[in-house]
Design a protein around this motif. Structure first.
Motif, PDB file in Angstrom:
ATOM      1  N   ALA A  50       0.835  -1.210   0.000  1.00 37.45           N
ATOM      2  CA  ALA A  50       0.000   0.000   0.000  1.00 37.45           C
ATOM      3  C   ALA A  50       0.867   1.256   0.000  1.00 37.45           C
ATOM      4  O   ALA A  50       0.549   2.240  -0.686  1.00 37.45           O
ATOM      5  CB  ALA A  50      -0.928  -0.012   1.211  1.00 37.45           C
ATOM      6  N   ASP A  51       1.958   1.237   0.757  1.00 34.80           N
ATOM      7  CA  ASP A  51       2.880   2.382   0.779  1.00 34.80           C
ATOM      8  C   ASP A  51       3.457   2.637  -0.612  1.00 34.80           C
ATOM      9  O   ASP A  51       3.540   3.783  -1.071  1.00 34.80           O
ATOM     10  CB  ASP A  51       4.029   2.126   1.754  1.00 34.80           C
ATOM     11  N   CYS A  53       2.210   1.740  -3.518  1.00 32.70           N
ATOM     12  CA  CYS A  53       1.160   2.200  -4.433  1.00 32.70           C
ATOM     13  C   CYS A  53       0.867   3.684  -4.241  1.00 32.70           C
ATOM     14  O   CYS A  53       0.702   4.432  -5.217  1.00 32.70           O
ATOM     15  CB  CYS A  53      -0.114   1.382  -4.226  1.00 32.70           C
ATOM     16  N   ARG A  54       0.791   4.126  -2.977  1.00 30.43           N
ATOM     17  CA  ARG A  54       0.540   5.545  -2.715  1.00 30.43           C
ATOM     18  C   ARG A  54       1.667   6.410  -3.266  1.00 30.43           C
ATOM     19  O   ARG A  54       1.429   7.456  -3.880  1.00 30.43           O
ATOM     20  CB  ARG A  54       0.382   5.783  -1.212  1.00 30.43           C
ATOM     21  N   ALA A  55       2.902   5.976  -3.049  1.00 28.44           N
ATOM     22  CA  ALA A  55       4.049   6.761  -3.513  1.00 28.44           C
ATOM     23  C   ALA A  55       4.117   6.820  -5.036  1.00 28.44           C
ATOM     24  O   ALA A  55       4.515   7.838  -5.611  1.00 28.44           O
ATOM     25  CB  ALA A  55       5.339   6.169  -2.951  1.00 28.44           C
ATOM     26  N   GLY A  57       1.454   6.429  -7.005  1.00 35.22           N
ATOM     27  CA  GLY A  57       0.202   6.954  -7.539  1.00 35.22           C
ATOM     28  C   GLY A  57      -0.563   5.958  -8.380  1.00 35.22           C
ATOM     29  O   GLY A  57      -1.202   6.329  -9.373  1.00 35.22           O
ATOM     30  N   SER A  59      -3.007   2.054  -8.292  1.00 33.46           N
ATOM     31  CA  SER A  59      -3.868   1.218  -7.462  1.00 33.46           C
ATOM     32  C   SER A  59      -3.153  -0.081  -7.096  1.00 33.46           C
ATOM     33  O   SER A  59      -2.191  -0.490  -7.756  1.00 33.46           O
ATOM     34  CB  SER A  59      -5.163   0.885  -8.211  1.00 33.46           C
ATOM     35  N   ARG A  60      -3.660  -0.740  -6.056  1.00 34.66           N
ATOM     36  CA  ARG A  60      -3.103  -2.041  -5.679  1.00 34.66           C
ATOM     37  C   ARG A  60      -3.315  -3.059  -6.800  1.00 34.66           C
ATOM     38  O   ARG A  60      -2.462  -3.917  -7.041  1.00 34.66           O
ATOM     39  CB  ARG A  60      -3.760  -2.537  -4.383  1.00 34.66           C
TER      40      ARG A  60
END
Length: 217
Positions: A50-51, A53-55, A57, A59-60
């Motif tokens: 998840a980290d 993916c957020r970094a 930009g 989706s999982r």
């Protein structure tokens, strides 16, 4: 009245496929870069999918399209280092070359790359490489040709008479790669003292090649 010939329209599907491949490559690279940045600051164990993916930009679901697990990103990082070393080797083969000198140059390049990363991350990368190799030997995944650092060099050296004709270059390449992997792990664990990784491993591989050539006589 003369008939005008029809002008064939550009192949739009081919352009779309080229664009999609480029976009796919960029997305995969963004995931790897995001993971590396997080691992350098937070450590490998504390960084989640998840980290990453957020970094990056994304989706999982898109992450899992490219990588089955976080560990596969780590394996990709190892492949990137191998590709860079292969590129160095390939550049040396454009002119006259000495096999041992080419290997030493590639290993110095690899050592400079390693020096930019935390040593515990380097150890994790090597261990994941071993786990992936076990899966390959078990038939659970296909071997990646990018993992062969020395194949081109040894095949060329054999063709140029720098290696004996009877030498199995695939086997020699695998053994040399084992020296690199173990050398990286020992270097990351400070096992070489004041000696450089490139110095130690280049000497070991040179001795390996000399032994193969001597045994082939």
């Amino acid at each position: 009245m003369p008939r005008t010939s029809a002008v064939e329209a550009p192949d739009g599907s081919q352009r779309r496929a080229t664009f999609q491949r480029a976009r796919s490559h960029e997305t995969k690279r963004a995931l790897v870069q995001a993971a590396m940045a997080l691992w350098r600051t937070n450590g490998y164990a504390k960084t989640t999918v998840a980290d990453i993916c957020r970094a990056a930009g994304v989706s999982r679901a898109l992450f899992y399209f490219y990588f089955p697990a976080k560990e596969d990103v780590l394996f990709e990082v190892g492949l990137l280092s191998t590709r860079a070393a292969r590129k160095t080797i390939h550049q040396h083969l454009s002119g006259d070359y000495d096999v041992d000198a080419v290997i030493a140059s590639a290993l110095r390049s690899l050592e400079r790359s390693m020096a930019r990363n935390p040593r515990d991350l380097i150890v994790e990368t090597i261990l994941e490489g071993y786990r992936q190799e076990q899966r390959i030997l078990a038939g659970e995944r296909a071997a990646d040709p990018d993992a062969d650092m020395f194949g081109e060099l040894f095949a060329r050296a054999k063709a140029d008479g720098k290696l004996a004709d009877s030498i199995d270059t695939d086997h020699l390449s695998r053994l040399a790669q084992m020296h690199v992997s173990e050398g990286v792990r020992h270097w990351a664990l400070s096992g070489f003292g004041d000696r450089s990784f490139a110095e130690v491993v280049a000497r070991d591989i040179a001795a390996l090649i000399a032994g193969f050539n001597h045994g082939a006589k």
